[in-house]
Design a protein around this motif. Sequence first.
Motif, mmCIF file in Angstrom:
data_model
loop_
_atom_site.group_PDB
_atom_site.id
_atom_site.type_symbol
_atom_site.label_atom_id
_atom_site.label_comp_id
_atom_site.label_asym_id
_atom_site.label_seq_id
_atom_site.Cartn_x
_atom_site.Cartn_y
_atom_site.Cartn_z
ATOM 1 N N VAL A 118 0.379 7.969 -13.905
ATOM 2 C CA VAL A 118 0.849 7.600 -12.562
ATOM 3 C C VAL A 118 0.459 8.685 -11.549
ATOM 4 O O VAL A 118 0.054 8.375 -10.422
ATOM 5 C CB VAL A 118 2.367 7.311 -12.561
ATOM 6 N N SER A 119 0.527 9.944 -11.957
ATOM 7 C CA SER A 119 0.122 10.988 -10.995
ATOM 8 C C SER A 119 -1.383 10.929 -10.746
ATOM 9 O O SER A 119 -1.830 11.140 -9.611
ATOM 10 C CB SER A 119 0.586 12.378 -11.438
ATOM 11 N N ALA A 120 -2.177 10.580 -11.774
ATOM 12 C CA ALA A 120 -3.631 10.447 -11.561
ATOM 13 C C ALA A 120 -3.904 9.347 -10.537
ATOM 14 O O ALA A 120 -4.732 9.503 -9.628
ATOM 15 C CB ALA A 120 -4.338 10.127 -12.874
ATOM 16 N N PHE A 121 -3.172 8.238 -10.665
ATOM 17 C CA PHE A 121 -3.364 7.148 -9.701
ATOM 18 C C PHE A 121 -2.987 7.607 -8.296
ATOM 19 O O PHE A 121 -3.691 7.321 -7.320
ATOM 20 C CB PHE A 121 -2.544 5.913 -10.095
ATOM 21 N N MET A 122 -1.888 8.330 -8.176
ATOM 22 C CA MET A 122 -1.429 8.735 -6.839
ATOM 23 C C MET A 122 -2.337 9.792 -6.228
ATOM 24 O O MET A 122 -2.474 9.877 -5.007
ATOM 25 C CB MET A 122 0.018 9.231 -6.919
ATOM 26 N N ASP A 161 0.838 -1.204 0.000
ATOM 27 C CA ASP A 161 0.000 0.000 0.000
ATOM 28 C C ASP A 161 0.868 1.247 0.000
ATOM 29 O O ASP A 161 1.796 1.364 0.802
ATOM 30 C CB ASP A 161 -0.869 0.038 1.273
ATOM 31 N N GLY A 162 0.540 2.175 -0.870
ATOM 32 C CA GLY A 162 1.260 3.455 -0.870
ATOM 33 C C GLY A 162 2.581 3.430 -1.617
ATOM 34 O O GLY A 162 3.228 4.464 -1.742
ATOM 35 N N LEU A 163 3.004 2.255 -2.102
ATOM 36 C CA LEU A 163 4.231 2.189 -2.909
ATOM 37 C C LEU A 163 3.843 2.040 -4.376
ATOM 38 O O LEU A 163 3.159 1.089 -4.763
ATOM 39 C CB LEU A 163 5.121 1.011 -2.495
ATOM 40 N N VAL A 164 4.269 3.012 -5.176
ATOM 41 C CA VAL A 164 3.898 3.081 -6.593
ATOM 42 C C VAL A 164 5.192 3.031 -7.408
ATOM 43 O O VAL A 164 6.229 3.538 -6.950
ATOM 44 C CB VAL A 164 3.126 4.404 -6.846
ATOM 45 N N VAL A 165 5.122 2.416 -8.606
ATOM 46 C CA VAL A 165 6.342 2.342 -9.429
ATOM 47 C C VAL A 165 6.140 2.991 -10.800
ATOM 48 O O VAL A 165 5.028 3.007 -11.345
ATOM 49 C CB VAL A 165 6.825 0.883 -9.649
ATOM 50 N N PRO A 181 4.845 11.661 -21.411
ATOM 51 C CA PRO A 181 3.563 12.315 -21.101
ATOM 52 C C PRO A 181 2.546 11.359 -20.472
ATOM 53 O O PRO A 181 1.906 11.684 -19.473
ATOM 54 C CB PRO A 181 3.062 12.814 -22.470
ATOM 55 N N LEU A 182 2.425 10.162 -21.064
ATOM 56 C CA LEU A 182 1.431 9.226 -20.563
ATOM 57 C C LEU A 182 1.803 8.706 -19.172
ATOM 58 O O LEU A 182 0.963 8.601 -18.277
ATOM 59 C CB LEU A 182 1.306 8.059 -21.534
ATOM 60 N N THR A 183 3.083 8.403 -18.978
ATOM 61 C CA THR A 183 3.530 7.917 -17.665
ATOM 62 C C THR A 183 3.249 8.968 -16.595
ATOM 63 O O THR A 183 2.713 8.664 -15.521
ATOM 64 C CB THR A 183 5.056 7.621 -17.706
ATOM 65 N N ILE A 184 3.626 10.194 -16.901
ATOM 66 C CA ILE A 184 3.489 11.274 -15.917
ATOM 67 C C ILE A 184 2.013 11.490 -15.570
ATOM 68 O O ILE A 184 1.632 11.577 -14.399
ATOM 69 C CB ILE A 184 4.165 12.560 -16.462
ATOM 70 N N ASP A 185 1.160 11.534 -16.595
ATOM 71 C CA ASP A 185 -0.262 11.782 -16.337
ATOM 72 C C ASP A 185 -0.930 10.593 -15.649
ATOM 73 O O ASP A 185 -1.686 10.758 -14.687
ATOM 74 C CB ASP A 185 -0.995 12.101 -17.648
#
Length: 394
Positions: free
Chosen positions: A359-363, A336-340, A353-357
Amino acid sequence: MSNAPTVLQKKRPTVAVVGGGICGLGIGWRLAAAGCKVDVFDRGKAGREASWAAAGMLAARVETEPGEEPLLALNLESQADWPAFASELEAASGLTLDYRDEGTLVVAAHRDDAAELRNTYEFHKSLDLDVTWLTGGQARRIEPHLAPGVSAAVLSEGDHQVDNRQLVLALREAFLRAGGTLHEETAVDAIDIEGGQAKGILVAGERHEADMVLLAAGAWSYDIDGVPPAARPPVRPLKGQMLSLQMEPRAPIMDHVLWGPGIYIVPRRDGTLILGATVEEKGFDADLTAGGVFRLLEAAWEILPQIEELPIKEMWVGFRPTSRDDAPILGPTPVDGLVVATGHHRNGVLLAPLTIDAVSAFMLDGTLLKSIEPFGIDRFAVRQNRTASTGSQE
Ligand code: GLY
């Protein structure tokens, strides 16, 4: 007392980011701009590993190889996001990225190579990619300095390029302007996980608490301590040797990104001409070798003999973060709380662009975009559980 309705502000998580490359800085930028307290930690200077070593090609079409079909939709989606992303980042940072859209030309160095190029062309056509077959003469009308031996070519007008070093500097600036804190020359000792929950990181003997931790340490992402096997991204370094030459910026010898057998050549607006890259399973061996550099120069010279007189500007080695299936590893982990965000292999700049958008949306709110669902760490779960018992990465 005011009668205005109470607006409940959602508490934003505090975030520690391990790795200050394109992923770490970019996701950190989005999170900081959304109101999170974000600390990015980098063992060296931010963005000076694979992000800096890259060539900046945005080549979803011509770089697609047989077996990479599942990745194509992700690559094309990110490529389509690039122009808007570049404009947004330029506005946020005040820096230019030198996005260039002349297109990409893949050439056959000799008559013998034309058959192989034709096969690749047919493969790309079968995937519905917008590529055009050219004769050698037609290719030379587009790039007049191509060698007379170039017998055929494929033009991909949709495959562009960006200056990846400018991208790093712009992300760094945007992150700082958004209120993020950058800790350079600060190696993370371990990720602090208690009861299956990420609690922060351990750095320089101190505990740095955070609600969430983003592991974005490129080829080093497997080696951070404290992470249980199922949450360790199975990435390895894939060495690439590269060099650059210097053209006269007012009289460049080419404008398109150029691919030939064993070589790609990328021209920058300041006259830098990038030649890349070897692909070597040599771990973190950072040696430039005579053979590696010789083969790059020879392959480049065969299709573009005009490089003969150009001065050498720089030579370097980079380590692509490569997973077992050459696809990125994005999003949540069993902790939980660890994202890659790592494992981008040859496509780190393209997928930025896709990674940044995504992964940040998920976080920010737990939204897992459909396009990244197939690229979670869970796809390695069975194999990892098996290798965990033997203690090897394979
Ligand atoms: N995408 C180019 C490389 O990895 O060399």
